[in-house]
Design a protein around this motif. Structure first.
Motif, PDB file in Angstrom:
ATOM      1  N   ILE A 115       4.040   8.988  -4.160  1.00 58.52           N
ATOM      2  CA  ILE A 115       3.642   8.135  -5.280  1.00 58.52           C
ATOM      3  C   ILE A 115       2.153   7.807  -5.187  1.00 58.52           C
ATOM      4  O   ILE A 115       1.416   7.872  -6.186  1.00 58.52           O
ATOM      5  CB  ILE A 115       4.464   6.835  -5.312  1.00 58.52           C
ATOM      6  N   LEU A 116       1.706   7.467  -3.993  1.00 49.89           N
ATOM      7  CA  LEU A 116       0.292   7.142  -3.803  1.00 49.89           C
ATOM      8  C   LEU A 116      -0.590   8.341  -4.148  1.00 49.89           C
ATOM      9  O   LEU A 116      -1.641   8.202  -4.789  1.00 49.89           O
ATOM     10  CB  LEU A 116       0.050   6.697  -2.356  1.00 49.89           C
ATOM     11  N   LYS A 117      -0.139   9.534  -3.760  1.00 52.71           N
ATOM     12  CA  LYS A 117      -0.890  10.750  -4.077  1.00 52.71           C
ATOM     13  C   LYS A 117      -0.921  10.983  -5.583  1.00 52.71           C
ATOM     14  O   LYS A 117      -1.968  11.314  -6.154  1.00 52.71           O
ATOM     15  CB  LYS A 117      -0.258  11.943  -3.365  1.00 52.71           C
ATOM     16  N   ALA A 118       0.216  10.800  -6.243  1.00 54.72           N
ATOM     17  CA  ALA A 118       0.309  11.058  -7.685  1.00 54.72           C
ATOM     18  C   ALA A 118      -0.520  10.072  -8.495  1.00 54.72           C
ATOM     19  O   ALA A 118      -0.932  10.373  -9.620  1.00 54.72           O
ATOM     20  CB  ALA A 118       1.764  10.999  -8.135  1.00 54.72           C
ATOM     21  N   THR A 119      -0.763   8.892  -7.933  1.00 59.89           N
ATOM     22  CA  THR A 119      -1.536   7.865  -8.647  1.00 59.89           C
ATOM     23  C   THR A 119      -2.973   7.780  -8.144  1.00 59.89           C
ATOM     24  O   THR A 119      -3.717   6.877  -8.545  1.00 59.89           O
ATOM     25  CB  THR A 119      -0.868   6.489  -8.486  1.00 59.89           C
ATOM     26  N   ASP A 120      -3.346   8.703  -7.258  1.00 64.82           N
ATOM     27  CA  ASP A 120      -4.702   8.712  -6.686  1.00 64.82           C
ATOM     28  C   ASP A 120      -5.047   7.381  -6.037  1.00 64.82           C
ATOM     29  O   ASP A 120      -6.185   6.899  -6.116  1.00 64.82           O
ATOM     30  CB  ASP A 120      -5.752   9.042  -7.762  1.00 64.82           C
ATOM     31  N   SER A 121      -4.035   6.786  -5.398  1.00 71.02           N
ATOM     32  CA  SER A 121      -4.252   5.502  -4.740  1.00 71.02           C
ATOM     33  C   SER A 121      -4.650   5.711  -3.288  1.00 71.02           C
ATOM     34  O   SER A 121      -4.146   6.602  -2.606  1.00 71.02           O
ATOM     35  CB  SER A 121      -2.972   4.661  -4.802  1.00 71.02           C
ATOM     36  N   ASP A 122      -5.578   4.878  -2.809  1.00 67.36           N
ATOM     37  CA  ASP A 122      -5.984   4.945  -1.400  1.00 67.36           C
ATOM     38  C   ASP A 122      -5.313   3.855  -0.573  1.00 67.36           C
ATOM     39  O   ASP A 122      -5.706   3.601   0.564  1.00 67.36           O
ATOM     40  CB  ASP A 122      -7.503   4.846  -1.277  1.00 67.36           C
ATOM     41  N   GLN A 123      -4.274   3.233  -1.141  1.00 70.77           N
ATOM     42  CA  GLN A 123      -3.522   2.211  -0.403  1.00 70.77           C
ATOM     43  C   GLN A 123      -2.724   2.862   0.718  1.00 70.77           C
ATOM     44  O   GLN A 123      -2.317   4.025   0.622  1.00 70.77           O
ATOM     45  CB  GLN A 123      -2.556   1.496  -1.342  1.00 70.77           C
ATOM     46  N   ALA A 124      -2.480   2.099   1.760  1.00 72.01           N
ATOM     47  CA  ALA A 124      -1.586   2.532   2.838  1.00 72.01           C
ATOM     48  C   ALA A 124      -0.396   1.580   2.852  1.00 72.01           C
ATOM     49  O   ALA A 124      -0.579   0.361   2.787  1.00 72.01           O
ATOM     50  CB  ALA A 124      -2.301   2.495   4.184  1.00 72.01           C
ATOM     51  N   PRO A 125       0.832   2.098   2.904  1.00 74.34           N
ATOM     52  CA  PRO A 125       1.989   1.199   2.887  1.00 74.34           C
ATOM     53  C   PRO A 125       2.057   0.336   4.137  1.00 74.34           C
ATOM     54  O   PRO A 125       1.649   0.758   5.225  1.00 74.34           O
ATOM     55  CB  PRO A 125       3.178   2.163   2.818  1.00 74.34           C
ATOM     56  N   GLU A 126       2.565  -0.886   3.982  1.00 76.65           N
ATOM     57  CA  GLU A 126       2.787  -1.754   5.119  1.00 76.65           C
ATOM     58  C   GLU A 126       4.267  -1.729   5.479  1.00 76.65           C
ATOM     59  O   GLU A 126       5.109  -1.385   4.650  1.00 76.65           O
ATOM     60  CB  GLU A 126       2.341  -3.181   4.817  1.00 76.65           C
ATOM     61  N   VAL A 127       4.572  -2.063   6.710  1.00 78.94           N
ATOM     62  CA  VAL A 127       5.957  -2.030   7.188  1.00 78.94           C
ATOM     63  C   VAL A 127       6.479  -3.449   7.328  1.00 78.94           C
ATOM     64  O   VAL A 127       5.846  -4.305   7.952  1.00 78.94           O
ATOM     65  CB  VAL A 127       6.065  -1.296   8.536  1.00 78.94           C
ATOM     66  N   GLY A 128       7.643  -3.696   6.716  1.00 82.44           N
ATOM     67  CA  GLY A 128       8.307  -4.979   6.826  1.00 82.44           C
ATOM     68  C   GLY A 128       9.618  -4.844   7.577  1.00 82.44           C
ATOM     69  O   GLY A 128       9.977  -3.750   8.032  1.00 82.44           O
ATOM     70  N   PRO A 129      10.366  -5.919   7.706  1.00 84.71           N
ATOM     71  CA  PRO A 129      11.652  -5.864   8.412  1.00 84.71           C
ATOM     72  C   PRO A 129      12.699  -5.104   7.603  1.00 84.71           C
ATOM     73  O   PRO A 129      12.586  -4.950   6.385  1.00 84.71           O
ATOM     74  CB  PRO A 129      12.033  -7.337   8.558  1.00 84.71           C
ATOM     75  N   ARG A 130      13.726  -4.643   8.292  1.00 85.86           N
ATOM     76  CA  ARG A 130      14.844  -3.991   7.621  1.00 85.86           C
ATOM     77  C   ARG A 130      15.501  -4.933   6.625  1.00 85.86           C
ATOM     78  O   ARG A 130      15.468  -6.152   6.789  1.00 85.86           O
ATOM     79  CB  ARG A 130      15.909  -3.568   8.642  1.00 85.86           C
ATOM     80  N   ARG A 131      16.096  -4.343   5.587  1.00 83.30           N
ATOM     81  CA  ARG A 131      16.906  -5.128   4.653  1.00 83.30           C
ATOM     82  C   ARG A 131      18.369  -5.004   5.037  1.00 83.30           C
ATOM     83  O   ARG A 131      18.827  -3.907   5.392  1.00 83.30           O
ATOM     84  CB  ARG A 131      16.702  -4.629   3.218  1.00 83.30           C
ATOM     85  N   PRO A 132      19.133  -6.098   4.980  1.00 88.57           N
ATOM     86  CA  PRO A 132      20.564  -6.030   5.306  1.00 88.57           C
ATOM     87  C   PRO A 132      21.285  -5.046   4.394  1.00 88.57           C
ATOM     88  O   PRO A 132      21.038  -4.994   3.191  1.00 88.57           O
ATOM     89  CB  PRO A 132      21.052  -7.463   5.073  1.00 88.57           C
ATOM     90  N   GLY A 133      22.189  -4.252   4.975  1.00 87.41           N
ATOM     91  CA  GLY A 133      23.014  -3.347   4.184  1.00 87.41           C
ATOM     92  C   GLY A 133      22.370  -2.014   3.868  1.00 87.41           C
ATOM     93  O   GLY A 133      22.953  -1.216   3.147  1.00 87.41           O
TER      94      GLY A 133
END
Length: 216
Positions: A159-177
């Motif tokens: 998605i970041l590549k397709a939108t030419d975004s230079d953002q880097a994803p951040e990591v959060g805690p797992r979601r239940p389920g």
């Protein structure tokens, strides 16, 4: 009477098999998956009631895996809870994409999901309805999945590549389920409903990005 029911891979919960088939145990771990399974039970009960009364009622449940992308007209994934619209909306608002957990037992540590294009799902509905209308043999349940998986990190980076975004994803805690990996075997749907993957992951995401641009 007949009905094609929109169900979900969520009915399987965390499967203990590499590839989910229609006979895989249904053990939902989220309220959403549980609600879909309850919907299926209600349809099966109605089918049994009709049989006992000498009537006929044929339900077919299509268990979607992760639907993404956009086609012509109104056929598009717009759910704010799904990964692609959620990431696109967040990027538009200047927010950093979040990966919920990177310590799963998967190749890159993030959840692996089976992504399918919304138009392929729509075509499967038409095929199921036509099969019911023509009185052809049909299964009670079909998985709509590709048989392959992509990780959350792979999807977000695409998605970041397709939108030419230079953002880097951040990591959060797992979601239940959230299961680590869930990938479908779509053999039965391919046999009966002309089910096939007509788009690559990059094409699916490009269609979603294009549709989001049109709405903006």
């Amino acid at each position: 009477a007949n009905i094609v029911f929109s169900s979900s891979a969520g009915v399987y919960g965390t499967p203990d098999v590499a590839r989910v088939t229609e006979s895989t145990a249904t053990t939902p771990e989220s309220p959403y998956g549980e609600s879909k399974l309850i919907g299926e039970w209600m349809l099966w009960n109605e089918r049994r009631r009709a049989e006992l009364e000498g009537g006929s009622f044929t339900p077919v449940s299509l268990r979607y895996f992760n639907v993404i992308g956009s086609a012509t007209g109104r056929i598009r994934d717009t759910s704010p809870h799904n990964v692609v619209p959620k990431v696109l909306e967040g990027l538009s608002a200047g927010r950093t994409p979040t990966i919920f957990g990177d310590d799963y037992a998967t190749p890159d540590g993030t959840n692996v999901r089976d992504y399918v294009h919304v138009q392929d799902v729509a075509l499967a509905h038409v095929a199921a309805a036509e099969r019911l209308e023509n009185g052809q043999p049909i299964e009670s349940v079909y998985n709509l999945g590709s048989g392959a998986g992509s990780s959350t990190r792979e999807i977000i980076e695409a998605i970041l590549k397709a939108t030419d975004s230079d953002q880097a994803p951040e990591v959060g805690p797992r979601r239940p389920g959230d299961p680590a990996s869930i990938v479908a075997d779509g053999t039965l749907a391919a046999r009966d409903l002309d089910w096939q993957m007509r788009y690559s992951i990059d094409e699916m995401i490009a269609s979603a990005v294009s549709a989001a641009g049109e709405r903006d």
